[in-house]
Design an enzyme around this catalytic site. Structure first.
Site, PDB file in Angstrom:
ATOM      1  N   LYS A   1       1.601  27.548  75.481  1.00 29.30           N
ATOM      2  CA  LYS A   1       0.779  26.681  74.632  1.00 29.30           C
ATOM      3  C   LYS A   1       1.555  26.355  73.371  1.00 29.30           C
ATOM      4  CE  LYS A   1      -3.224  28.805  76.613  1.00 29.30           C
ATOM      5  NZ  LYS A   1      -3.029  30.217  76.918  1.00 29.30           N
TER       6      LYS A   1
ATOM      7  N   GLU B   1      -6.811  37.467  97.517  1.00 26.43           N
ATOM      8  CA  GLU B   1      -8.253  37.195  97.607  1.00 26.43           C
ATOM      9  C   GLU B   1      -8.572  36.055  98.571  1.00 26.43           C
ATOM     10  OE1 GLU B   1      -6.488  37.598  94.886  1.00 26.43           O
ATOM     11  OE2 GLU B   1      -7.597  38.558  93.265  1.00 26.43           O
TER      12      GLU B   1
ATOM     13  N   THR C   1      -4.881  43.901  95.132  1.00 27.80           N
ATOM     14  CA  THR C   1      -4.059  42.956  94.371  1.00 27.80           C
ATOM     15  C   THR C   1      -3.015  43.775  93.625  1.00 27.80           C
ATOM     16  OG1 THR C   1      -5.408  43.159  92.396  1.00 27.80           O
ATOM     17  CG2 THR C   1      -6.063  41.466  93.966  1.00 27.80           C
TER      18      THR C   1
ATOM     19  N   TRP D   1       0.060  21.925  76.537  1.00 29.86           N
ATOM     20  CA  TRP D   1       0.429  22.941  77.521  1.00 29.86           C
ATOM     21  C   TRP D   1       1.744  22.531  78.169  1.00 29.86           C
ATOM     22  CZ3 TRP D   1      -4.364  24.477  80.944  1.00 29.86           C
ATOM     23  CH2 TRP D   1      -5.284  25.150  80.128  1.00 29.86           C
TER      24      TRP D   1
HETATM   25  P1  ADP Z   1       0.262  38.870  92.809  1.00 29.41           P
HETATM   26  O1  ADP Z   1       1.053  37.624  92.496  1.00 29.41           O
HETATM   27  O2  ADP Z   1      -0.586  39.296  91.665  1.00 29.41           O
HETATM   28  O3  ADP Z   1       1.096  39.893  93.440  1.00 29.41           O
HETATM   29  P2  ADP Z   1      -0.893  37.541  95.068  1.00 29.41           P
HETATM   30  O4  ADP Z   1       0.153  37.808  96.043  1.00 29.41           O
HETATM   31  O5  ADP Z   1      -2.290  37.531  95.519  1.00 29.41           O
HETATM   32  O6  ADP Z   1      -0.821  38.552  93.911  1.00 29.41           O
HETATM   33  O7  ADP Z   1      -0.493  36.209  94.350  1.00 29.41           O
HETATM   34  C1  ADP Z   1      -1.316  35.118  94.199  1.00 29.41           C
HETATM   35  C2  ADP Z   1      -0.729  34.188  93.198  1.00 29.41           C
HETATM   36  O8  ADP Z   1       0.592  33.788  93.555  1.00 29.41           O
HETATM   37  C3  ADP Z   1      -1.468  32.900  93.056  1.00 29.41           C
HETATM   38  O9  ADP Z   1      -2.588  33.044  92.218  1.00 29.41           O
HETATM   39  C4  ADP Z   1      -0.425  31.974  92.460  1.00 29.41           C
HETATM   40  O10 ADP Z   1      -0.329  32.143  91.068  1.00 29.41           O
HETATM   41  C5  ADP Z   1       0.839  32.480  93.085  1.00 29.41           C
HETATM   42  N1  ADP Z   1       1.238  31.630  94.202  1.00 29.41           N
HETATM   43  C6  ADP Z   1       1.035  31.830  95.506  1.00 29.41           C
HETATM   44  N2  ADP Z   1       1.576  30.839  96.238  1.00 29.41           N
HETATM   45  C7  ADP Z   1       2.143  29.972  95.368  1.00 29.41           C
HETATM   46  C8  ADP Z   1       2.853  28.749  95.487  1.00 29.41           C
HETATM   47  N3  ADP Z   1       3.132  28.196  96.656  1.00 29.41           N
HETATM   48  N4  ADP Z   1       3.265  28.152  94.345  1.00 29.41           N
HETATM   49  C9  ADP Z   1       3.014  28.674  93.138  1.00 29.41           C
HETATM   50  N5  ADP Z   1       2.358  29.833  92.969  1.00 29.41           N
HETATM   51  C10 ADP Z   1       1.929  30.477  94.062  1.00 29.41           C
END
Ligand code: ADP
Length: 539
Positions: free
Chosen positions: A438, A329, A182, A443
């Site tokens: 917040k 994940e 991650t 929210w």
């Molecule tokens: P990081 O963002 O930490 O680089 P990831 O690529 O695993 O790691 O990102 C996952 C996160 O990206 C999700 O938990 C969510 O917050 C965000 N995300 C992914 N797809 C979408 C989407 N279509 N709309 C909004 N948020 C998204």
């Protein structure tokens, strides 16, 4: 009583066999760093992949050993995607946009035994090379440049390996096949380990008509980097179904991508919204320059696809955005926003509202959301943290020394995303838990505000985040990048938002900036903005 079906193992070598037998003449196309185009067939790909598997074994790689890649999207990276797991190794893709410190940490934490490095990325590797200890470094050469001392030449290694010696590692579908860290926005990066089985099942569901709808006849170009959650699984899915695959190499600007879509008659592509916002601007500036008539859809995920962007592509350019949600994940496919027949009957504006949601869970993924008082109702209004489970969702992190509360006692993964789920099962992300604003007892969704501001005709990009407030605890602030040659004012943007939001939800401050800081995978880096404006006093 037990079923009497074969216990056929779901493994990556089985996908490779299929590709070689059924699609030997299909193409793999790569645009190289010098912008020339390399083409070869699935047959050549399969033979070279078997050569790589044999070469790695000869170098002493054993089943379970991690083999890292520090590479752009190209055909040799695809060979690594298949060659490493096919001999039992674990493909570990390194995010080349991370800092050298993070890369050093990740390589050492994963205990990578071999690293494949693009020659064009050697200067980056040099920055942490002395602090990591792989047994071999293999360089994927760029043109005829000499290979750095101490490294092996990928092409020579392949040429010296006999593909007939290949022995597929296909007896344990639960063995590790790939891993990805991650990006560590909170704490250290954490390792997610995919199995052969999880990748095969994920590939099948991605290909579904109600998934990404990928068919043999498609031409697929992943803009999403192969170091970002396995390019959303596309290299595995596409090889499984036999699509023509097009890799863009290091040139990811809008004009270079559009030219490649046009030249290669691309039908499906995928990437994060920042890429598509750039592409939409380029198309708006010159709508007839490229022939994109074959493009069936653009899969957009990684952060929220703004409604105005989805509408802009559809209404001005007849291009279809398919919105999806996922995480490292979750392999990553979690939800996808195809419209069920019930939703498809709604009027155009309502359908657009739906298409801006993250969608319904894909087959075999289950989801629920938890608020302060337990699991929330699916009413489209209540907000809670999304939890998911399924065969390609992580059950724990690799050798995690930090305490984490990401996995519930009853076997669900806590995503950290704050969502609503409506009666039809459509999930909408309102925020990542750390980005929620917040204000007083309420929210405020930064994602909804951003999407709305990006609907203003003068706005190219907008990020909304919390600034401290004595009275309300936190208040929303927006940083806005204008489109080239456009002007507007903070007041005008507030007026534009007023019909869509309650007064308390409107940003207290709107700053015009040249650029919004982005993470290594192109998402808004709100932590930087929060820090930059933490002493901001609202006028
Ligand atoms: P990081 O963002 O930490 O680089 P990831 O690529 O695993 O790691 O990102 C996952 C996160 O990206 C999700 O938990 C969510 O917050 C965000 N995300 C992914 N797809 C979408 C989407 N279509 N709309 C909004 N948020 C998204």
């Amino acid at each position: 009583m037990q079923g009497l079906m074969m216990d056929f193992q779901l493994t990556i070598p089985s996908l490779l066999r299929r590709a070689e037998q059924l699609f030997p003449n299909k193409s793999i196309v790569t645009r190289l760093p010098d912008k020339s185009v390399h083409r070869h067939s699935y047959k050549e790909f399969a033979v070279r992949t078997r050569r790589l598997a044999v070469a790695l074994k000869q170098l002493g790689v054993r089943p379970g050993d991690r083999v890292a890649t520090l590479c752009w999207n190209h055909y040799q990276h695809l060979e690594a995607y298949f060659g490493i797991p096919s001999m039992g190794g674990v493909l570990h893709t390194l995010n080349l946009r991370l800092s050298p410190d993070d890369l050093e940490y990740i390589v050492n934490h994963a205990d990578d035994q071999v690293i494949l490095v693009d020659q064009v990325l050697w200067p980056l590797f040099e920055k942490f090379r002395s602090k990591v200890h792989p047994r071999h470094v293999i360089v994927i050469p760029n043109g005829g440049q000499p290979i750095p001392a101490g490294a092996l030449n990928y092409e020579e290694l392949l040429a010296g390996a006999d593909p007939s010696q290949y022995e597929p590692y296909d007896h344990d579908e639960n063995a590790a096949a790939a891993m990805c860290y991650t990006s560590g926005t909170t704490g250290r990066p954490k390792g997610v380990v995919y199995s052969h089985r999880s990748i095969v099942l994920h590939s099948m569901v991605c290909a579904f008509v109600d998934g990404m709808g990928i068919r043999e006849a498609d031409v697929v170009l992943p803009v999403v980097p192969m170091f970002h959650v396995n390019a959303w699984g596309l290299p595995f899915t596409c090889t499984m179904v036999g699509t023509t695959q097009v890799f863009p190499g290091p040139h990811l600007d809008a004009a270079s991508l559009l030219q490649l879509f046009d030249n290669e008659k691309v039908t499906i592509t995928a990437g994060v919204p920042t890429i598509w916002l750039g592409i939409l601007n380029a198309l708006d500036a010159d709508p007839h320059k490229y022939n994109l008539s074959r493009l069936r859809h653009m899969v957009v995920g990684g952060s929220a696809a703004p409604r105005a962007m989805i509408a802009g592509f559809e209404q001005r350019h007849n291009l279809h955005v398919l919105h999806a949600w996922g995480m490292t994940e979750t392999s990553p496919l979690g939800t996808i926003c195809t419209l069920t027949s019930e939703v498809a009957q709604l009027d155009e504006e309502q359908k657009l509202d739906y298409r801006a949601k993250q969608g319904i869970p894909s087959v075999l993924v289950e989801m629920r959301a938890r608020g302060d008082e337990g699991i929330i109702p699916n009413d489209g209004v209540s907000m809670g943290e999304l939890e998911v489970r399924g065969p390609w969702i992580a059950s724990s992190y690799y050798h995690n020394d930090e305490p984490d509360n990401k996995f519930t006692d009853d076997g669900w993964f806590r995503t950290g995303d704050i969502v609503t789920i409506d009666a039809l099962g459509y999930m909408e992300i309102r925020d990542r838990s750390k980005d929620v604003i917040k204000s007083g007892g309420e929210w405020i969704s930064s994602v909804l505000l951003e999407g709305a501001i990006m609907g203003h005709p003068a706005v190219a990009e907008a990020a909304v985040f919390a600034i401290p407030s004595e009275k309300w605890m936190e208040r929303p602030m927006a940083c806005v990048v204008l489109k080239q040659g456009q002007t507007t004012t903070a007041d005008e943007i507030r007026k534009f938002l007023e019909p869509k939001f309650a007064k308390f939800q409107l940003p207290d401050a709107i700053e015009f900036v040249n650029e919004i800081p982005k993470t290594s995978v192109g998402k808004f880096k709100k932590s930087v903005l929060r820090e930059r404006y933490k002493d901001y006093k609202v006028a």
